[in-house]
Design a protein around this motif. Structure first.
Motif, PDB file in Angstrom:
ATOM      1  N   GLU A  72       0.820  -1.222   0.000  1.00  0.00           N
ATOM      2  CA  GLU A  72       0.000   0.000   0.000  1.00  0.00           C
ATOM      3  C   GLU A  72       0.848   1.264   0.000  1.00  0.00           C
ATOM      4  O   GLU A  72       2.037   1.248   0.342  1.00  0.00           O
ATOM      5  CB  GLU A  72      -0.934  -0.004   1.206  1.00  0.00           C
ATOM      6  N   ARG A  82       0.707   5.182   1.606  1.00  0.00           N
ATOM      7  CA  ARG A  82       0.092   5.971   2.663  1.00  0.00           C
ATOM      8  C   ARG A  82       0.515   7.426   2.529  1.00  0.00           C
ATOM      9  O   ARG A  82       1.696   7.751   2.683  1.00  0.00           O
ATOM     10  CB  ARG A  82       0.489   5.428   4.043  1.00  0.00           C
ATOM     11  N   THR A  88      -3.322   7.706  -0.831  1.00  0.00           N
ATOM     12  CA  THR A  88      -3.422   6.544   0.041  1.00  0.00           C
ATOM     13  C   THR A  88      -4.257   5.496  -0.674  1.00  0.00           C
ATOM     14  O   THR A  88      -5.394   5.769  -1.070  1.00  0.00           O
ATOM     15  CB  THR A  88      -4.071   6.906   1.384  1.00  0.00           C
ATOM     16  N   LEU A  89      -3.688   4.320  -0.859  1.00  0.00           N
ATOM     17  CA  LEU A  89      -4.430   3.216  -1.474  1.00  0.00           C
ATOM     18  C   LEU A  89      -3.809   1.898  -1.049  1.00  0.00           C
ATOM     19  O   LEU A  89      -2.615   1.822  -0.771  1.00  0.00           O
ATOM     20  CB  LEU A  89      -4.459   3.332  -3.003  1.00  0.00           C
ATOM     21  N   ALA A  90      -4.644   0.886  -0.969  1.00  0.00           N
ATOM     22  CA  ALA A  90      -4.196  -0.440  -0.533  1.00  0.00           C
ATOM     23  C   ALA A  90      -4.473  -1.464  -1.617  1.00  0.00           C
ATOM     24  O   ALA A  90      -5.511  -1.431  -2.269  1.00  0.00           O
ATOM     25  CB  ALA A  90      -4.893  -0.840   0.761  1.00  0.00           C
ATOM     26  N   THR A 138      -5.778  -5.752  -7.834  1.00  0.00           N
ATOM     27  CA  THR A 138      -6.025  -4.328  -7.684  1.00  0.00           C
ATOM     28  C   THR A 138      -5.732  -3.616  -8.995  1.00  0.00           C
ATOM     29  O   THR A 138      -4.696  -3.836  -9.610  1.00  0.00           O
ATOM     30  CB  THR A 138      -5.156  -3.740  -6.563  1.00  0.00           C
ATOM     31  N   ARG A 147       4.515  -2.745   2.985  1.00  0.00           N
ATOM     32  CA  ARG A 147       4.289  -4.079   2.444  1.00  0.00           C
ATOM     33  C   ARG A 147       4.093  -5.062   3.588  1.00  0.00           C
ATOM     34  O   ARG A 147       4.962  -5.195   4.451  1.00  0.00           O
ATOM     35  CB  ARG A 147       5.470  -4.511   1.584  1.00  0.00           C
ATOM     36  N   HIS A 177      -8.954   1.432  -7.754  1.00  0.00           N
ATOM     37  CA  HIS A 177      -8.646   2.786  -7.293  1.00  0.00           C
ATOM     38  C   HIS A 177      -8.545   3.647  -8.537  1.00  0.00           C
ATOM     39  O   HIS A 177      -7.649   3.452  -9.364  1.00  0.00           O
ATOM     40  CB  HIS A 177      -7.317   2.831  -6.527  1.00  0.00           C
ATOM     41  N   SER A 222     -12.470   4.542  -4.721  1.00  0.00           N
ATOM     42  CA  SER A 222     -11.920   3.256  -4.301  1.00  0.00           C
ATOM     43  C   SER A 222     -13.086   2.338  -3.996  1.00  0.00           C
ATOM     44  O   SER A 222     -14.011   2.721  -3.264  1.00  0.00           O
ATOM     45  CB  SER A 222     -11.038   3.403  -3.057  1.00  0.00           C
TER      46      SER A 222
END
Length: 227
Positions: free
Chosen positions: A6, A8, A24-26, A33, A63, A201, A211
């Motif tokens: 991800e 942050r 910010t994305l996971a 993804t 990670r 995303h 998202s």
């Protein structure tokens, strides 16, 4: 299933221009993804930030719960992160066989050639003479290695025929790895009903504007602000 990766509050600058504005994305391990957006949206920069080829000016790359922001790209690669960029993804002066040997040093290309039998008659050809789709196939064979834990692929099926593209998405969704793809449009293979959950995303001008799951996206073309 292996751990995810991800960003942050990630910011990336190219000289005076900021390409990512606190993103910010996971990317969870259990899903494919998709970083969605047109050219200039920031999806490629986000992918490069995860791979370590674009340095953050602030924020973090995490990670599996560990901060790897300061780990250079080659160390991330040695720890199972496979980055397939959209350009210069193969060694053009080497043959197909020599490119494969760099990934498969034991000389057993069976898994790669089973995935992409189109490469078998091209083993003696220099990679730089291949078509765009053939080069993408060759580059993506790196993602099939059992040591790969995170796959980061920028427009993986660019230049491929529809049949080979469909096979490629099937291969990617079946990997025991965290898979992150940068795409201009959501691939049909990753919409609702796919064999593996997809997370989307959507980026626009360096920021995340959506998202969620593919089914939550509008059926209309991606929502882009006027230029």
């Amino acid at each position: 299933m292996r751990g995810g990766i991800e960003l942050r509050a990630a910011r990336v600058r190219y000289g005076p221009l900021e390409a990512l504005h606190g993103v910010t994305l996971a990317a969870p391990a259990a899903a494919v993804t998709v970083l969605l957006g047109r050219n200039g949206a920031g999806r490629t920069t986000a992918l490069r930030a995860l791979a370590g080829t674009a340095a953050l000016s602030s924020g973090a790359v995490v990670r599996d719960g560990r901060d790897i922001t300061r780990r250079p790209a080659h160390e991330r690669a040695a720890e199972g992160v496979c980055f397939v960029p959209d350009r210069r993804a193969v060694f053009s002066s080497l043959t197909v066989a020599e490119n494969l040997a760099l990934s498969y040093p034991a000389g057993d290309f069976t898994r790669a050639l089973d995935a992409y039998p189109e490469l078998r008659p091209l083993l003696r050809r220099r990679a730089g003479t291949l078509s765009g789709g053939e080069q993408r196939m060759l580059a993506l064979t790196r993602a099939l290695l059992p040591t790969v834990e995170v796959v980061l692929a920028d427009e993986p099926t660019q230049g491929m025929s529809p049949a080979v593209a469909a096979r490629t998405y099937a291969l990617l969704t079946e990997l025991d790895a965290c898979v992150v793809l940068a795409e201009q449009r959501l691939p049909p293979a990753l919409r609702e009903g796919a064999s593996r959950t997809a997370v989307v995303h959507e980026l626009r001008r360096g920021a995340v504007v959506f998202s969620g799951e593919p089914g939550e996206l509008s059926s209309a073309p991606p929502r882009y602000a006027p230029e």
